[in-house]
Write a protein that holds these residues in place. Structure first.
Motif, mmCIF file in Angstrom:
data_model
loop_
_atom_site.group_PDB
_atom_site.id
_atom_site.type_symbol
_atom_site.label_atom_id
_atom_site.label_comp_id
_atom_site.label_asym_id
_atom_site.label_seq_id
_atom_site.Cartn_x
_atom_site.Cartn_y
_atom_site.Cartn_z
ATOM 1 N N SER A 14 0.824 -1.205 0.000
ATOM 2 C CA SER A 14 0.000 0.000 0.000
ATOM 3 C C SER A 14 0.858 1.254 0.000
ATOM 4 C CB SER A 14 -0.919 0.021 1.216
ATOM 5 O OG SER A 14 -1.754 -1.098 1.228
ATOM 6 N N LEU A 17 2.326 1.679 -3.445
ATOM 7 C CA LEU A 17 1.341 2.146 -4.428
ATOM 8 C C LEU A 17 1.016 3.626 -4.252
ATOM 9 C CD1 LEU A 17 -1.103 -0.900 -4.533
ATOM 10 C CD2 LEU A 17 0.530 -0.199 -6.281
ATOM 11 N N SER A 21 1.990 6.683 -6.849
ATOM 12 C CA SER A 21 0.987 7.629 -7.357
ATOM 13 C C SER A 21 1.430 9.067 -7.161
ATOM 14 C CB SER A 21 -0.348 7.421 -6.639
ATOM 15 O OG SER A 21 -0.836 6.137 -6.845
ATOM 16 N N GLY A 107 -4.255 0.892 -4.918
ATOM 17 C CA GLY A 107 -4.540 0.580 -6.315
ATOM 18 C C GLY A 107 -5.374 1.657 -6.976
ATOM 19 N N LEU A 110 -3.368 4.784 -7.964
ATOM 20 C CA LEU A 110 -2.630 4.706 -9.231
ATOM 21 C C LEU A 110 -3.489 5.152 -10.402
ATOM 22 C CD1 LEU A 110 -0.495 1.443 -9.144
ATOM 23 C CD2 LEU A 110 0.285 3.801 -9.215
#
Length: 182
Positions: A14, A17, A21, A107, A110
């Motif tokens: 996490s 990710l 981002s 997720g 992203l």
């Protein structure tokens, strides 16, 4: 879930990710700024066009988010020490699946790497969802007064940390702005 360690790597993924981002957005923004100022062609002689900048930004955001995760775990455990009667850690075990919320949030971030506001909104929604899940799980192990004390402690701590950080950034900005010759 049969194996208690199955979700043990979810926080790490996490953090990666969300860091990715933020760093993708920051890299795109920085390139646009360098092109607008006419500095981009000169910088290409010192840096490769992609890998180094993304790696450095990813590392910076990773360190910030990992530090926030460490602070969060410490504050949650301190609040449990102060307000819970659970001495075996059953609350933490039952709330461990909250890391799945952050995995899905990472997720989703992203997909939102085009906008800093979108990434921050996803991060905020993910954090609030995980917090609500944690309070729901902790509620079955705590008294109403203990639950109220824990939530108040957590809200007070994070709002204080945010206020102090914002004040320090504002003070730094004012100091830098005052030192620029006009």
């Amino acid at each position: 879930m049969k194996n208690t360690y199955f979700t043990g790597y979810f926080p790490f993924i996490s953090i990666v990710l969300f860091s990715l981002s933020y760093s993708l957005f920051a890299q795109k923004w920085a390139i646009r700024q360098f092109v607008a100022f006419g500095l981009y062609d000169g910088l290409l002689s010192f840096f490769s066009s992609g890998g180094i900048r993304l790696t450095v930004l990813l590392l910076i955001f990773f360190m910030v988010l990992a530090a926030l995760k460490l602070i969060s775990d410490t504050v949650i455990r301190l609040s449990m020490l102060l307000f819970s009667k659970d001495h075996e850690g059953a609350v933490l075990k039952s709330a461990r699946m909250g890391s799945v919320i952050f995995l899905f949030g990472g997720g989703a971030s992203l997909l939102c790497s085009f906008s800093i506001l979108a990434i921050t909104l996803v991060f905020f929604i993910t954090t609030m969802s995980a917090f609500i899940y944690f309070v729901y799980q902790a509620g079955s192990y705590m008294t109403t007064a203990g639950l109220f004390g824990m939530v108040s402690f957590l809200v007070l701590f994070w709002s204080s940390l945010l206020t102090v950080t914002a004040f320090a950034i504002l003070k730094l900005y004012n100091g830098l702005a005052a030192s620029i010759p006009v």
